[in-house]
Write an enzyme that holds these catalytic residues in place. Structure first.
Site, PDB file in Angstrom:
ATOM      1  N   ASP A   1      -6.249  -2.113   0.664  1.00 58.16           N
ATOM      2  CA  ASP A   1      -6.290  -0.677   0.332  1.00 58.16           C
ATOM      3  C   ASP A   1      -4.964  -0.187  -0.272  1.00 58.16           C
ATOM      4  O   ASP A   1      -4.172   0.473   0.396  1.00 58.16           O
ATOM      5  CB  ASP A   1      -6.633   0.103   1.603  1.00 58.16           C
ATOM      6  CG  ASP A   1      -6.921   1.567   1.351  1.00 58.16           C
ATOM      7  OD1 ASP A   1      -7.061   1.961   0.176  1.00 58.16           O
ATOM      8  OD2 ASP A   1      -6.999   2.319   2.354  1.00 58.16           O
TER       9      ASP A   1
ATOM     10  N   GLN B   1      -5.875  11.562   8.482  1.00 56.04           N
ATOM     11  CA  GLN B   1      -6.409  11.493   7.120  1.00 56.04           C
ATOM     12  C   GLN B   1      -5.479  11.877   5.962  1.00 56.04           C
ATOM     13  O   GLN B   1      -5.369  11.146   5.015  1.00 56.04           O
ATOM     14  CB  GLN B   1      -7.699  12.292   7.028  1.00 56.04           C
ATOM     15  CG  GLN B   1      -8.869  11.546   7.626  1.00 56.04           C
ATOM     16  CD  GLN B   1     -10.113  12.389   7.713  1.00 56.04           C
ATOM     17  OE1 GLN B   1     -10.051  13.603   7.561  1.00 56.04           O
ATOM     18  NE2 GLN B   1     -11.231  11.757   7.954  1.00 56.04           N
ATOM     19  N   GLY B   2      -4.848  13.023   6.004  1.00 52.59           N
ATOM     20  CA  GLY B   2      -4.005  13.431   4.867  1.00 52.59           C
ATOM     21  C   GLY B   2      -2.744  12.598   4.706  1.00 52.59           C
ATOM     22  O   GLY B   2      -1.997  12.754   3.739  1.00 52.59           O
ATOM     23  N   ASP B   3      -2.517  11.719   5.707  1.00 55.69           N
ATOM     24  CA  ASP B   3      -1.350  10.828   5.662  1.00 55.69           C
ATOM     25  C   ASP B   3      -1.624   9.576   4.849  1.00 55.69           C
ATOM     26  O   ASP B   3      -0.689   8.810   4.556  1.00 55.69           O
ATOM     27  CB  ASP B   3      -0.960  10.402   7.078  1.00 55.69           C
ATOM     28  CG  ASP B   3      -0.552  11.572   7.939  1.00 55.69           C
ATOM     29  OD1 ASP B   3       0.170  12.447   7.435  1.00 55.69           O
ATOM     30  OD2 ASP B   3      -0.939  11.599   9.129  1.00 55.69           O
ATOM     31  N   SER B   4      -2.869   9.314   4.517  1.00 52.48           N
ATOM     32  CA  SER B   4      -3.247   8.080   3.822  1.00 52.48           C
ATOM     33  C   SER B   4      -2.361   7.808   2.615  1.00 52.48           C
ATOM     34  O   SER B   4      -2.028   8.719   1.862  1.00 52.48           O
ATOM     35  CB  SER B   4      -4.700   8.157   3.352  1.00 52.48           C
ATOM     36  OG  SER B   4      -5.544   7.945   4.443  1.00 52.48           O
TER      37      SER B   4
ATOM     38  N   HIS C   1      -8.013   4.028  -1.542  1.00 53.64           N
ATOM     39  CA  HIS C   1      -9.063   5.021  -1.263  1.00 53.64           C
ATOM     40  C   HIS C   1      -8.622   6.428  -1.653  1.00 53.64           C
ATOM     41  O   HIS C   1      -9.464   7.294  -1.879  1.00 53.64           O
ATOM     42  CB  HIS C   1      -9.555   4.919   0.191  1.00 53.64           C
ATOM     43  CG  HIS C   1      -8.732   5.588   1.236  1.00 53.64           C
ATOM     44  ND1 HIS C   1      -7.854   4.913   2.059  1.00 53.64           N
ATOM     45  CD2 HIS C   1      -8.670   6.891   1.619  1.00 53.64           C
ATOM     46  CE1 HIS C   1      -7.296   5.765   2.895  1.00 53.64           C
ATOM     47  NE2 HIS C   1      -7.765   6.971   2.653  1.00 53.64           N
TER      48      HIS C   1
HETATM   49  C1  4AZ Z   1      -8.189   8.489   6.967  1.00 49.95           C
HETATM   50  O1  4AZ Z   1      -9.375   8.763   7.074  1.00 49.95           O
HETATM   51  C2  4AZ Z   1      -7.468   7.982   8.145  1.00 49.95           C
HETATM   52  N1  4AZ Z   1      -5.542   7.158  12.670  1.00 49.95           N
HETATM   53  C3  4AZ Z   1      -6.152   7.582   8.021  1.00 49.95           C
HETATM   54  C4  4AZ Z   1      -5.481   7.096   9.114  1.00 49.95           C
HETATM   55  C5  4AZ Z   1      -6.116   7.005  10.320  1.00 49.95           C
HETATM   56  C6  4AZ Z   1      -7.422   7.406  10.466  1.00 49.95           C
HETATM   57  C7  4AZ Z   1      -8.104   7.890   9.363  1.00 49.95           C
HETATM   58  C8  4AZ Z   1      -5.377   6.426  11.478  1.00 49.95           C
HETATM   59  O2  4AZ Z   1      -7.613   8.639   5.896  1.00 49.95           O
END
Ligand code: 4AZ
Length: 276
Positions: free
Chosen positions: A136, A230-233, A83
């Protein structure tokens, strides 16, 4: 059915097309900017396999253009979340992002330390399902090789590191509060591998995604607090010195009863193995 992996990839070269700079308040940057919750700063030298995925064209230069995490699994191979390279996050198709880079050895995104290496090719998992979030991951090929000392091993299926209760660590430059205070320095938080049943009950199927124990891994704390955001994805979840997950999704960040969901690395190994 076993298809030849190389042909089933939806390959996309990050070729030279000029992408207009996005205003910071755009949906793309809102999706991209977020942090490890309940963690603390760590030194990049102790976890050299943690790298930042960046595009200054798309996300601006203040934090070196960082918008996702990634992890080095081979001298020229980096894994991130599928993603992260989607049009929803980038704001344009990946083929139109001309400056996609992996930043290595830079714990503080406000500095010029370490190295920026262009991404030569991005291969999205052909089995990725954006509806459920299953599968993913994307495999990125670097334009130049890194030393073997940057590489972390991937935990294959049956590895003890996947056992529920195992202590793991998640790394990233995302929002440390869940309300938009972006980390400039790399953070890490200890979390536990949770039983699949916890995430199966938390995520039976909604707009956020559907938990699948074969392609996903459940981790966090039962009472919330420590989590990815989110920014950790695309960034790593590590246990017993091996890579077990990539930050993928969840419902909010650090909420009780809503653990983090990670891409299960044993499934990445299976898919990548199909190409051999
Ligand atoms: C994201 O939206 C996201 N708490 C990544 C990790 C988590 C939630 C959202 C886990 O990229």
């Amino acid at each position: 059915m076993r298809r030849p992996f190389a042909r089933s990839w939806t390959g996309a070269l990050a070729t030279a097309a000029v992408a207009a700079a996005l205003p910071l308040a755009s949906p793309a940057s809102a999706v991209a900017d977020s942090v490890v919750i309940g963690g603390s700063p760590v030194r990049i030298a102790e976890s050299p396999w943690v790298v930042a995925l960046a595009s200054r064209d798309r996300f601006g230069g203040t934090r070196s253009g960082q918008f996702c995490g990634a992890v080095v699994v081979g001298p020229t191979t980096v894994l991130t979340a599928a993603h992260c390279v989607s049009e929803g996050v980038l704001g344009v198709p990946l083929s139109r992002v001309s400056d996609l880079k992996v930043i290595v050895g830079r714990g503080d995104l406000g500095t010029a330390e370490g190295k920026e290496i262009p991404v030569r090719e991005a291969r999205v998992n052909p089995e990725y399902d954006a509806e459920t979030n299953s599968g993913d991951f994307a495999a990125l090929t670097l334009a130049e090789p890194l030393p073997q000392s940057y590489v972390i091993g991937m935990a294959g299926s049956g590895d003890t590191a996947y056992t529920a209760g195992t202590e793991a660590t998640v790394y990233g430059w995302g929002d440390t509060t869940g309300s938009g205070s972006y980390a400039r320095t790399l953070h890490a938080a200890p979390v536990r591998v949770l039983p699949d049943t916890v995430c199966e009950r938390a995520y039976p199927g909604s707009a956020d995604g559907t938990y699948s124990a074969t392609t996903m891994l459940c981790a966090g704390e039962l009472d919330g607090r420590r989590d990815a955001c989110q920014g950790d994805s695309g960034g790593p979840l590590v246990a017993e010195g091996r890579l077990i997950g990539l930050v993928s999704w969840g419902s909010g960040c650090g909420r009780p009863g809503r653990p983090g969901v990670y891409t299960r690395i044993s499934d990445v190994v299976r898919v990548l193995g199909d190409s051999a």
